[in-house]
Design an enzyme around this catalytic site. Structure first.
Site, PDB file in Angstrom:
ATOM      1  N   SER A 195       0.787  -1.227   0.000  1.00 30.05           N
ATOM      2  CA  SER A 195       0.000   0.000   0.000  1.00 30.05           C
ATOM      3  C   SER A 195       0.821   1.280   0.000  1.00 30.05           C
ATOM      4  CB  SER A 195      -0.939   0.006   1.214  1.00 30.05           C
ATOM      5  OG  SER A 195      -0.205  -0.070   2.424  1.00 30.05           O
TER       6      SER A 195
ATOM      7  N   HIS B 208      -5.442  -3.622  -2.062  1.00 27.35           N
ATOM      8  CA  HIS B 208      -5.176  -2.652  -3.123  1.00 27.35           C
ATOM      9  C   HIS B 208      -5.095  -3.303  -4.507  1.00 27.35           C
ATOM     10  CE1 HIS B 208      -4.650   1.060  -0.833  1.00 27.35           C
ATOM     11  NE2 HIS B 208      -4.181   0.283   0.127  1.00 27.35           N
TER      12      HIS B 208
ATOM     13  N   LYS C 103     -12.362   0.191  -0.934  1.00 29.43           N
ATOM     14  CA  LYS C 103     -11.523   0.951  -1.853  1.00 29.43           C
ATOM     15  C   LYS C 103     -12.162   0.945  -3.240  1.00 29.43           C
ATOM     16  CE  LYS C 103      -7.360   0.328   0.900  1.00 29.43           C
ATOM     17  NZ  LYS C 103      -8.028  -0.248   2.095  1.00 29.43           N
TER      18      LYS C 103
END
Length: 408
Positions: free
Chosen positions: A195, A223, A254
């Site tokens: 990240s 991610h 996300k």
């Protein structure tokens, strides 16, 4: 009764805050007064945002909004209980079934966040007779999950498959400390995409090493969810490793655009987590609006692959221009693009000047990264227009020259 004023037992906290400010490590909360998006209002200023994890722009996608509103109208604003008492609605299990199909695994269990997924699964599947082997740059939630486990742990150099092999070979040869008996389980844990640096784990090598020494692999794909693999299925799909990774952790907070995390794996894994994972057992389940938005996000990711294509086109363009300008973007090969500053004071000043120039890009400093690895962490999204990226690059160029980060 004594009238003598009592000393404040927490007075030391003010001293700690002052020390953070003196070392340029204090991070003020930036307050947004607008919806998430490529342009946001922060501290009463309209700014181009490069600090959001909303990779695909789904936080404001009309289909997700309508799904959330419909769920509120029909089911209310909350679920009312933890999953094991009265908080499991049919929509929760439908979301998990759809995620399992999306990930190509037998089963999925959702958690309130990716952080709680990691702190739930690691101590549940490991114990005193096991060993956890972790990349040195793994996410804080993995580190905390390991701390909650009674299993011993070993750390290998970042993304170094040969170092991992050496750790596994020693673990198999020496066995459990003090007994020499073999470990019940050796669990190799890695981020799929790291990240802070934006690099992708060498997952084929990690999986190969684990298989050679009889270990299991766990990947945190926070991610990579929505970013890598077909329609955003993650690093396991990206590398074609289906069936060879025992545990996959994903996020719904996300690229999916809403909130939550999940663990994908076997049916037995799902069932044991429902019985023993403390974040699952002791946290109220997702509100109906969140569940409905997440379900619709999966459909959008399948129906609109152009969002992922746009994300990568913007990423390649922005990264190439930063490099052309002379910035150090580290080892990133994903939309997470760090702009290396070195010391925290420079990172803070650079971010503040970017805000003056109309760009919101937050500094990342110790303890999130090493004290000498401070950086501006940027993420472009599918929602950014070319003109917005051009304006952001102009701001980086202006501030970079002004502060002597780049020459010319």
């Amino acid at each position: 009764m004594s009238t003598t004023p009592r000393a404040d037992p927490l007075a030391f906290l003010a001293d700690e805050l002052a020390a953070l400010q003196e070392r340029h490590l204090y991070r003020p909360l930036r307050v947004m007064s607008s919806a998430q998006g490529p342009i946001v209002s922060v501290d009463e200023r309209r700014l181009i945002s490069l600090s959001s994890n909303d990779y695909l722009g789904l936080t404001h996608h009309p289909r997700l909004r309508e799904a959330a509103l419909a769920a509120v109208r029909e089911f209310g604003v909350g679920s009312g209980a933890v999953r094991t008492i009265a908080g499991t609605m049919s929509m929760h299990e439908e979301l998990e079934a759809e995620l399992a199909v999306f990930k190509g695994t037998p089963a999925v269990l959702t958690f309130q966040s990716g952080f709680t997924a990691n702190t739930g699964v690691i101590p549940t599947v490991t114990g005193e007779t096991d060993l956890i082997v972790s990349d040195e740059l793994n996410h804080a939630s993995i580190i905390d999950g390991m701390r909650l486990s009674k299993a011993p742990r070993r750390i290998y150099r970042h993304a170094d498959v040969e170092a991992l092999r050496a750790v596994l070979a020693e673990a198999r040869e020496m066995g459990r400390e003090g007994t020499g008996e073999p470990y019940r389980l050796i669990l190799v844990v890695t981020d799929g995409v790291f990240s802070m640096d934006g690099d992708i784990a060498p997952l084929p090598g990690i999986v190969g090493a684990a298989e050679d020494f009889g270990a299991a692999v766990m990947v945190d794909d926070a991610h990579a969810s929505g970013v890598l693999g077909r329609n955003g299925r993650g690093t396991v799909d990206h590398f074609g490793l289906h069936g060879r990774v025992a545990i996959q952790v994903g996020t719904l907070s996300k690229a999916v655009g809403a909130l939550g995390g999940y663990v994908a794996g076997s049916q037995a894994l799902r069932e044991i987590l429902t019985q023993r994972a403390r974040p699952f057992l002791f946290s109220t389940s997702h509100p109906p609006a969140v569940v409905a938005a997440c379900r619709e996000a999966i459909r959008v990711m399948e129906d609109e692959p152009e969002l992922q294509e746009r994300l990568w086109a913007n990423t390649r363009r922005f990264k190439a221009e930063l490099t052309r300008l002379g910035f150090d973007t580290g080892r990133s090969d994903t939309p997470i693009t760090p702009v290396m500053m070195g010391d925290p004071d420079t990172a803070g000043r650079f971010s503040a000047r970017l805000m003056d120039e109309g760009v919101f890009a937050q500094p990342v400093v110790f303890p999130t990264v090493a004290i000498d690895k401070s950086r501006i962490r940027t993420i472009v999204t599918a929602a950014h227009a070319d003109a917005q990226l051009d304006r952001a690059l102009e701001a980086f160029s202006t501030v970079g020259h002004e502060l002597g980060i780049i020459a010319g």
